[in-house]
Write an enzyme that holds these catalytic residues in place. Sequence first.
Site, mmCIF file in Angstrom:
data_model
loop_
_atom_site.group_PDB
_atom_site.id
_atom_site.type_symbol
_atom_site.label_atom_id
_atom_site.label_comp_id
_atom_site.label_asym_id
_atom_site.label_seq_id
_atom_site.Cartn_x
_atom_site.Cartn_y
_atom_site.Cartn_z
ATOM 1 N N SER A 1 -7.480 3.425 8.515
ATOM 2 C CA SER A 1 -6.220 2.849 8.045
ATOM 3 C C SER A 1 -5.408 2.106 9.093
ATOM 4 O O SER A 1 -4.469 1.396 8.746
ATOM 5 C CB SER A 1 -5.349 3.943 7.413
ATOM 6 O OG SER A 1 -5.895 4.349 6.185
ATOM 7 N N SER B 1 -4.962 1.756 5.075
ATOM 8 C CA SER B 1 -3.780 1.853 4.230
ATOM 9 C C SER B 1 -2.506 1.333 4.892
ATOM 10 O O SER B 1 -1.510 1.094 4.219
ATOM 11 C CB SER B 1 -3.565 3.320 3.830
ATOM 12 O OG SER B 1 -3.305 4.130 4.977
ATOM 13 N N LYS C 1 5.287 3.086 9.412
ATOM 14 C CA LYS C 1 4.601 3.309 8.142
ATOM 15 C C LYS C 1 5.328 4.381 7.347
ATOM 16 O O LYS C 1 5.734 5.411 7.905
ATOM 17 C CB LYS C 1 3.153 3.741 8.420
ATOM 18 C CG LYS C 1 2.287 3.917 7.170
ATOM 19 C CD LYS C 1 0.873 4.302 7.574
ATOM 20 C CE LYS C 1 -0.056 4.412 6.377
ATOM 21 N NZ LYS C 1 -1.438 4.749 6.776
#
Length: 451
Positions: free
Chosen positions: A174, A150, A72
Site C-alpha cells: 500500500s 491503498s 493517511k
Amino acid sequence: MTTLLHTAERLKQGLTTPDELVAAALVAARHGAHVFIELFEQRAIEAARASTERWRDGTPLSPFDGIPYAVKDLLDVAGTRTTAGSITRLDAPMADADAQVIAALKARGMIALGKTNLSEFAYSGLGLNPHFGTPKGDMAVGERRVPGGSSSGSAIAVQRGIVSCALGTDTAGSIRVPAAFNGVVGYKASTGRYSMHGVHPLAVTLDSLGPFARTVADCVALDAAMRGAACPAIEPGALFRLRLVVDDAVLADDALQPAVRHNLLAMMECLRGAGAQVEHRAVRAVASTRELIARDGWLGAIEAWRLLEAIVEGPDGARMDRRVRARLRSAKAIGPGVEARIRQARDELMAAIERELDGALLVMPTVKHVAPAMAPLEQDDALFAAVNLQTLSLTMIGSLLDMPGVAVPSGTDPAGLPTSVLFSAPQGHDDALLGACLAMESTLHAAKVRG
C-alpha cells in the site's frame, strides 16, 4: 517539485515561512479533488503562525518546524475522526490522542495538513474509493489512471506537489504500489520500526508504516523524525561494497511490461558502471513465497477477515465498496490448519531469504505494469479483482517476509507513465537498505545530470 530537505534549507535561510508554506499547501489541496478526506485548515494555519514566530525568535523545534505533510486517514490525529476510507466509520468517535508517529512529528514542529484518501479499510492495491472519490495524479496522459492503493491520497499529495512528504501504511504493497504508479519514492519499513499505536489495523502481523517523498534522502530524514531522532544517523553506503541480486525469474514473467523490465535493467547497468556488484539469478525463497501465496492464500486476508467480519456480514456490509467486501469474504473459507501452515512456512522463508541474499539487496520491479486505466476497472468487478492481484503480486512477497522495501522511480514507458524498481532487504535491515538507497540515489542523479 520542492523536497523536504530543500524546504528545510529555505526556512533556515529565511527565504520562506511556515505561514507561506501552509497557505500554499492549502490552496493546492483545494484544487486536488478527492486527495484529502479532511483538511485541517484552521489548526494548520494556527500551527503555522506559531511556527513562524519560533523561526523569527530563533527557536525552531527542528529544521522541519512548520513544514506541512499529509496523513493517511488510517492514523489517529487528536480531535479528528479516523475513517479508514469507509462511510461505516463516519460516526466513529474522535481520536483522543495522536498516533505515536504523529506525536513525534508534532514534537519536531511539523504540521499535519489533513487526512488523505485511501482504499476502503486499506484493502485494495488500486486505490479506488466509491465513497470519498478517487484521487487523480497529474499525469500527461489523456486516459485517467488508477492512483494505486491503498495509500492513494498520500502518494498523490506528494506527486501533485501539495506537500513534500506524506505518511502511509503498507500491508501488501500500500506504500510501494502508489509510489510506483505516481513516480515518487515510497519506503515501507519492517513491522517493528515504528510504533503502531493509534494506527487502525488491517492485518496486525503484516501492517507497517512509512513515508512518501520525492527523494530517498527525504524519506531517511522523515524516518528519523517519525522515530523521534534528533537527526538521521543513516549515511550513504559505499557503492563498491553494494551487492544487488536481480531476480531473473521475476524478470522472465510474461506479465511484466517491456518498459518496466527495460528501465530496471538500465538502472542496474548504471549502478554496475558506478561500481556496484549486480548479480542476475533466480531467488529460491522468492519463488517459494509466490507458490505459498498461490497455493494456501494470503495471511493478510485471513487477519483482515477476522478483524472486519462483523462489519462485512452485518447491516453495514451493504454500504461497503462491493469489491472490497467480496475480497474480504473470499478469505472466510481458509481454515485454521491452513493458517498455521502459512505461518510456519513464513518463518522458514524469512530465514531462507536472509541466508540466500547473504548481505545483498533483492531487486525486483515494484509492480509488473504501469498504472492501468481506471474506467474498465470501475465497470468490471472480475477485471478489478484480477488486476488488483497482479498489481500486488510482487510487493506481497516482501510483506509476507517482513522485508523493508524502497520503491524508486526508474523512468517512464512510451506513454510517459512512471515505472519503478523495488529494493528490499531481510527483516530489520532497514538502516542498511536506506543507506544503500542513498548511495544509489546519488549515483543515479549524477548519471541523469550527465545524460
